[in-house]
Scaffold this motif. Structure first.
Motif, PDB file in Angstrom:
ATOM      1  N   ALA A  85      52.471  28.607  38.969  1.00 41.63           N
ATOM      2  CA  ALA A  85      53.290  27.611  39.289  1.00 41.63           C
ATOM      3  C   ALA A  85      54.700  27.494  38.878  1.00 41.63           C
ATOM      4  N   VAL A  86      55.150  28.177  37.747  1.00 46.24           N
ATOM      5  CA  VAL A  86      56.532  28.159  37.334  1.00 46.24           C
ATOM      6  C   VAL A  86      57.231  28.934  38.181  1.00 46.24           C
ATOM      7  N   GLY A  87      56.682  30.076  38.737  1.00 43.20           N
ATOM      8  CA  GLY A  87      57.570  30.968  39.560  1.00 43.20           C
ATOM      9  C   GLY A  87      57.766  30.305  40.631  1.00 43.20           C
ATOM     10  N   ARG A  88      56.705  29.578  41.355  1.00 43.60           N
ATOM     11  CA  ARG A  88      56.823  29.122  42.823  1.00 43.60           C
ATOM     12  C   ARG A  88      57.644  27.831  42.627  1.00 43.60           C
ATOM     13  N   ARG A  89      57.707  27.309  41.551  1.00 45.25           N
ATOM     14  CA  ARG A  89      58.575  26.082  41.556  1.00 45.25           C
ATOM     15  C   ARG A  89      59.955  26.376  41.427  1.00 45.25           C
ATOM     16  N   LEU A  90      60.484  27.551  40.699  1.00 49.97           N
ATOM     17  CA  LEU A  90      61.728  28.032  40.584  1.00 49.97           C
ATOM     18  C   LEU A  90      62.214  28.460  42.117  1.00 49.97           C
ATOM     19  N   GLN A 120      46.723  28.205  36.232  1.00 49.77           N
ATOM     20  CA  GLN A 120      47.893  28.192  36.817  1.00 49.77           C
ATOM     21  C   GLN A 120      48.945  28.155  35.709  1.00 49.77           C
ATOM     22  N   ARG A 121      48.689  28.204  34.530  1.00 46.40           N
ATOM     23  CA  ARG A 121      49.306  28.028  33.407  1.00 46.40           C
ATOM     24  C   ARG A 121      50.229  26.719  33.482  1.00 46.40           C
ATOM     25  N   GLN A 122      49.713  25.692  34.142  1.00 45.31           N
ATOM     26  CA  GLN A 122      50.577  24.451  34.009  1.00 45.31           C
ATOM     27  C   GLN A 122      50.670  23.767  32.510  1.00 45.31           C
ATOM     28  N   ARG A 143      61.430  28.015  31.506  1.00 51.71           N
ATOM     29  CA  ARG A 143      59.995  28.121  31.413  1.00 51.71           C
ATOM     30  C   ARG A 143      59.594  29.413  31.945  1.00 51.71           C
ATOM     31  N   LEU A 144      60.121  29.800  33.197  1.00 52.79           N
ATOM     32  CA  LEU A 144      59.704  31.121  33.750  1.00 52.79           C
ATOM     33  C   LEU A 144      60.240  32.136  32.884  1.00 52.79           C
ATOM     34  N   VAL A 196      62.573  24.490  34.676  1.00 54.39           N
ATOM     35  CA  VAL A 196      61.713  25.440  35.245  1.00 54.39           C
ATOM     36  C   VAL A 196      62.127  26.944  35.010  1.00 54.39           C
ATOM     37  N   GLY A 197      63.622  27.142  35.084  1.00 54.84           N
ATOM     38  CA  GLY A 197      64.217  28.382  34.777  1.00 54.84           C
ATOM     39  C   GLY A 197      63.817  28.559  33.401  1.00 54.84           C
TER      40      GLY A 197
END
Lengths: 339, 339
Positions: A48-53, B116-118, B52-53, B49-50
């Motif tokens: 989800a994080v990759g997608r969100r970025l 999804q590792r949310q 976290r990625l 987000v950045g």
DNA sequence: CTCTACTCCAAAATCGATTCTGTTGACAAC
DNA sequence: GTTGTCAACAGAATCGATTTTGGAGTAGAG
């Protein structure tokens, strides 16, 4: 398991795999099937994080829980929470709950959430007449929706329970029962719905030809104790009211206690009408006559409205006011012989 | 405003800005100050987000709200929610709430969240004797903590309310009041605390020298209606019980209704003790004698435990059992003349 | 046969941060 | 003068996806 790793193990490029899983047209049916099967088998799920970025979407909306005002957490907010989550299930947003201790802290939490782009939009409740949060969100053109109105001139999406109507109906009902000295034990004046309740109350008095000086309004924090204290003060007046309209059931519960302490009986000596129909209302002695609104459905609806706001629908078309329903029990003394 | 843009406008490299804001040592004090001032002035905030990625941390924990079992949402979960959020404020995690309709749906929601590792970890409540969620999380070595135990042999961090103790205390109290035919109107048998309640109840019977055949346990869904129906059935027996221990206050409320319908009075004809001290308990007629546990504090504590789990502390040291407190009111008939 | 159109997949850029690895200049030691 | 050390910053790789662009192969039209 990475996208790259996954694509590698099934002998395709990352881009093709991504496009296959996201339903793009330029992937052959056979390849798509192969990818889907492999994803299921190997347990691959896009991060989800990759997608969100990449997409720039937080895929989450925030719900700002109103800070506990005096008593413990509010019944209606949990109902709303359930409704919100239910509505969100139809979308790909998930829910981030934000709670705060005080109103100042609440604003800070909101700011942090928004500025860090943790959520794409926020849901507010317990709106105030001049609401710092709403003003700030409007100025930043940040999408939000509220349960409750505010006095800010710019339009925003909201769903409100018509507390003017409930107060008016309550007042009319009490006048119909013969009362002339009717007090409004209202919630804190800063809250928007507090002002609405007052309007409805005064309208009903006026419409009944009662002089404006007959209006008797006081405000109390949203706790049983505050309600009790307020009503005690009322009863000590030279001509105490014969009926009480309470801006919230918690206040009404306090009123009931005050009456009991004064040796009076609600529904016989003094009529009491509450607002909210919290679970306890039914169990009060006497059971509380009050107004009920479907907060779960409201949470659901306001979430839909928020999603439509995110889809670009203008705020003007996203404003609803729901009329609460009177629940007649015994505390107003109007149901004698009826139940 | 980007990190790159921001760094550019203040004439520094992105890496230096990042290191300055994150407190690294190889940035001069003067530069750090300059960056901080500029960030404040230009309103720059690192994108969550950045970060976290790059760091691989979701910075969020999930709270799996138990699906409404029959009635509406639970009081104790909202209290927990407040406690959880309070504890989380001391950390940099935020809270993602997950609600589900059914138990199957609940498991799916959990899976999705985790895969999804949310969230970095999850908080569970309403544990069951064999709890699919717990088994799955344990097998995946995914960090979690629960309010409530389970029968899985592997240890995991939990905080539980001692329902064996409350049932035992309730039973002892009723025996002390002279009762011999005491029934346990229990919550659904699949729930772990249901089994604990039963154990405590049976222990107390045994300890009082009452034969095992005296035990009378039945289960009901967690709704007032189900409690009412169960107690109706009990009262229709040839030798109906003279006292009822209810696994939950909602069931106790149902019991009160059943007694009223049968023309009996709780606290005089039949003693009733509940569990949970929901807000309504105080307002029931007669007011409910029940057990209270500090769910807000429990939410706070279990969150601390989860954070410690994430920090690597072994589960064995993170298991607490809290004893609930008896709240004596009128429904058990033991306080006559006392209040 | 050649050209165009189309299908299907791959390469590379991109989102916004963090962090590893260099680089520069100053200064001290020998 | 050379070397080494250190402080302070910059460059580039990286996290894991999506999306734009490009390119090989095939089929159909002329």
């Amino acid at each position: 398991m990475n996208l790259a790793q996954f694509a590698n193990t099934i002998g395709l490029s990352a881009s093709t795999v991504s496009r296959a899983l996201n339903g793009y047209a330029d992937v052959s049916a056979e390849t798509r099937r192969r990818v889907e099967v492999a994803a299921e088998r190997l347990g691959y799920r896009a991060s989800a994080v990759g997608r969100r970025l990449r997409t720039g979407r937080a895929e989450a909306i925030g719900f700002l829980l109103a800070p506990p005002r005096g008593s413990s957490v509010n019944f209606f907010q949990l109902e709303m929470l359930a409704g919100i989550d239910e509505a969100l299930r139809a979308t790909d947003y998930h829910l981030v709950v934000i709670t705060a201790k005080s109103e100042q802290d609440e604003f800070d939490c909101l700011r942090r959430m928004v500025e860090q782009r943790q959520v794409e939009a926020v849901l507010l409740c317990r709106t105030r007449r001049t609401d710092e949060r709403i003003i700030w969100l409007l100025r930043r053109h940040y999408p939000f929706a509220a349960v409750g109105r505010s006095e800010t001139p710019e339009p925003f999406p909201f769903l409100d329970i018509d507390h003017a109507a409930s107060a008016r109906m309550a007042c009319e009902r009490l006048i119909g029962l013969g009362h002339r000295r009717i007090a409004l034990v209202n919630t804190p004046a800063a809250l928007m719905y507090s002002a609405h309740a007052r309007q409805g109350y005064e309208q009903a008095l006026l419409a009944a030809g009662l002089r404006r000086s007959r209006a008797l309004v006081l405000h109390a924090e949203m706790t049983e104790a505050a309600g009790q204290a307020a009503v005690c003060a009322l009863l000590a007046r030279s001509a105490p009211p014969t009926a009480l309209i309470c801006g919230d059931d918690v206040l009404a519960l306090g009123a009931l206690r005050a009456l009991e302490a004064a040796g009076m009986q609600a529904g016989r000596d003094v009529a009491v009408i509450g607002c909210g129909d919290i679970p306890m209302a039914r169990f009060a002695t006497p059971p509380l006559t009050t107004f009920r609104a479907p907060f779960r459905a409201a949470g659901q609806r306001v979430t839909e409205m928020l999603v439509q706001t995110l889809a670009g629908k203008p705020a003007a078309g996203l404003q609803e006011i729901w009329t609460p329903e009177l629940v007649v029990r015994a505390s107003d003394g109007g149901a004698r012989g009826m139940q």
